[in-house]
Design a protein around this motif. Structure first.
Motif, PDB file in Angstrom:
ATOM      1  N   LEU A 145       1.163   7.980  -4.187  1.00 33.62           N
ATOM      2  CA  LEU A 145       0.374   8.526  -5.293  1.00 33.62           C
ATOM      3  C   LEU A 145      -0.774   9.368  -4.779  1.00 33.62           C
ATOM      4  N   TRP A 146      -1.393   8.939  -3.701  1.00 35.93           N
ATOM      5  CA  TRP A 146      -2.550   9.653  -3.155  1.00 35.93           C
ATOM      6  C   TRP A 146      -2.145  11.035  -2.636  1.00 35.93           C
ATOM      7  N   VAL A 147      -1.075  11.101  -1.834  1.00 36.85           N
ATOM      8  CA  VAL A 147      -0.679  12.391  -1.269  1.00 36.85           C
ATOM      9  C   VAL A 147      -0.095  13.315  -2.335  1.00 36.85           C
TER      10      VAL A 147
ATOM     11  N   GLN B 141       0.797  -1.212   0.000  1.00 35.13           N
ATOM     12  CA  GLN B 141       0.000   0.000   0.000  1.00 35.13           C
ATOM     13  C   GLN B 141       0.839   1.276   0.000  1.00 35.13           C
ATOM     14  N   TYR B 142       2.151   1.156   0.252  1.00 33.93           N
ATOM     15  CA  TYR B 142       2.962   2.371   0.381  1.00 33.93           C
ATOM     16  C   TYR B 142       2.997   3.159  -0.922  1.00 33.93           C
TER      17      TYR B 142
ATOM     18  N   SER C  45       6.812  11.438   0.766  1.00 32.34           N
ATOM     19  CA  SER C  45       7.054  10.432   1.804  1.00 32.34           C
ATOM     20  C   SER C  45       6.822  11.001   3.200  1.00 32.34           C
ATOM     21  N   LYS C  46       7.074  12.289   3.389  1.00 34.23           N
ATOM     22  CA  LYS C  46       6.814  12.900   4.693  1.00 34.23           C
ATOM     23  C   LYS C  46       5.310  13.017   4.935  1.00 34.23           C
ATOM     24  N   LYS C  47       4.553  13.281   3.878  1.00 39.03           N
ATOM     25  CA  LYS C  47       3.096  13.335   4.015  1.00 39.03           C
ATOM     26  C   LYS C  47       2.534  11.957   4.369  1.00 39.03           C
TER      27      LYS C  47
END
Length: 364
Positions: A196-198, A190-191, A222-224
């Motif tokens: 992609l979502w953020v 899921q990562y 990646s921070k989000k």
């Protein structure tokens, strides 16, 4: 320190690799080296400029010489090399201006291309090795469907169950996901979907306490994702029967769940930001295994030029191994390349609000 301009005509810009390497060395020197007040202020101003402008920052030859004297420990030979190189460049520039410029650009382009190819090859190789040693086969349950009491006729088909909540019926290309069932997967796919979502969706909730970064460019995808995975202090702590967030309880950070520097920064911000003021920072760092220099401690925080106060903790990777990740031979070996790690916790002028947390790594 304001006299060091970042736009001098005789200055030289830095590539991204040089910028990150120089920033790491400056952070290490500020924590470990015995510096005079002038040298410490000079390094702090250069570090601030590099963090603000990145690879667009410009440093004059004199500033480079001072950095070499402070960081390299041998200013005489460094000065001779800088003077000789500068004289050679000026001579070539005056005689063959256009060919020299083009040749330098071509030479740098070739070096950067070779470097990028090597980096990509190393990443691919590490990924292949990781896939061999760190992942395992997908667990499936194979069975048959017997006669259903609610069906019109006989139903007799083979099927497989993957990860507990996905059913694959023989003869069908796509699997069927069971809605309402969410069984854990050993290696979550899921990562990538979260990244992609953020990147394309709305901004994630800042969480509790609200997460902040010093510069907007530091708010990466990646921070989000880390903000979503660790929305509050409780999500960063080791499992316990109590939900109490006492002073000692906030020190029990679960490093086993940390996989990268972004997750580490988010979790350290959640926990440190839950304290009333910076007076707890040194004890918290030491509880995590960090060493805090006296001049960067809660009792004597380093005061920046804008009045904010910084407490710094240092961690020896060479001596203790990487702080994260705690599992995976290949990933830990990759994280063992730097020899040191530092964490800066910057508080407001009155020391009552945590502004941001930054991690840095020192390499040879």
């Amino acid at each position: 320190m304001q006299s060091h301009s970042n736009s001098k005509p005789d200055g030289a810009t830095l590539v991204l690799f040089e910028t990150e390497h120089l920033k790491a060395n400056i952070r290490s020197a500020l924590v470990e080296a015995a510096l005079s007040p002038w040298q410490r202020n000079f390094l702090s101003d250069v570090l601030t400029r590099l963090e603000r402008y990145g690879s667009r920052a410009r440093l004059s030859d004199k500033q480079r010489l001072k950095l070499n004297e402070i960081l390299g420990g041998d200013g005489t030979r460094g000065q001779d090399r800088v003077t000789t190189a500068r004289t050679t460049r000026q001579t070539r520039r005056s005689r063959f201006r256009t060919p020299s410029f083009l040749s330098r650009r071509l030479r740098w382009s070739r070096r950067r291309l070779a470097r990028d190819v090597v980096v990509v090859a190393l990443i691919v190789m590490v990924g292949l090795v990781y896939s061999v040693f760190e992942t395992g086969p997908v667990q499936s349950f194979v069975g048959t469907v017997g006669k259903s009491s609610h069906a019109m006729g006989r139903v007799d088909q083979a099927f497989t169950v993957t990860d507990g909540d996905t059913v694959h019926v023989a003869g069908e290309r796509a699997g069927t996901r069971l809605v309402g069932y969410n069984t854990p997967e050993k290696f979550s796919p899921q990562y990538g979907g979260k990244l992609l979502w953020v990147s394309s969706g709305p901004e994630p909730d800042p969480g509790t306490p609200p997460f902040h970064v010093r510069f907007e460019r530091e708010m990466t995808a990646s921070k989000k994702v880390a903000m979503m995975d660790f929305p509050d202090p409780a999500s960063c702590l080791k499992k316990a029967e109590t939900d109490d967030l006492s002073t000692d309880r906030l020190k029990e950070m679960d490093w086993d769940r940390i996989d990268n520097a972004d997750e580490a920064e988010v979790c350290m911000f959640r926990l440190l930001g839950s304290y009333e003021n910076l007076s707890y920072t040194t004890d918290w760092f030491e509880a995590q295994g960090f060493d805090v220099p006296p001049n960067f401690s809660s009792a004597r925080p380093y005061r920046e030029s804008d009045g904010t106060q910084r407490v710094t903790g240092g961690y020896s990777i060479r001596k203790n191994g990487p702080k994260f990740p705690t599992k995976g031979v290949i990933r830990r070996a990759f994280r063992s390349i730097p020899y040191g790690m530092s964490v800066d916790a910057t508080w407001s002028k009155d020391g009552k609000q945590l502004l941001w947390v930054q991690t840095g790594f020192s390499t040879l």
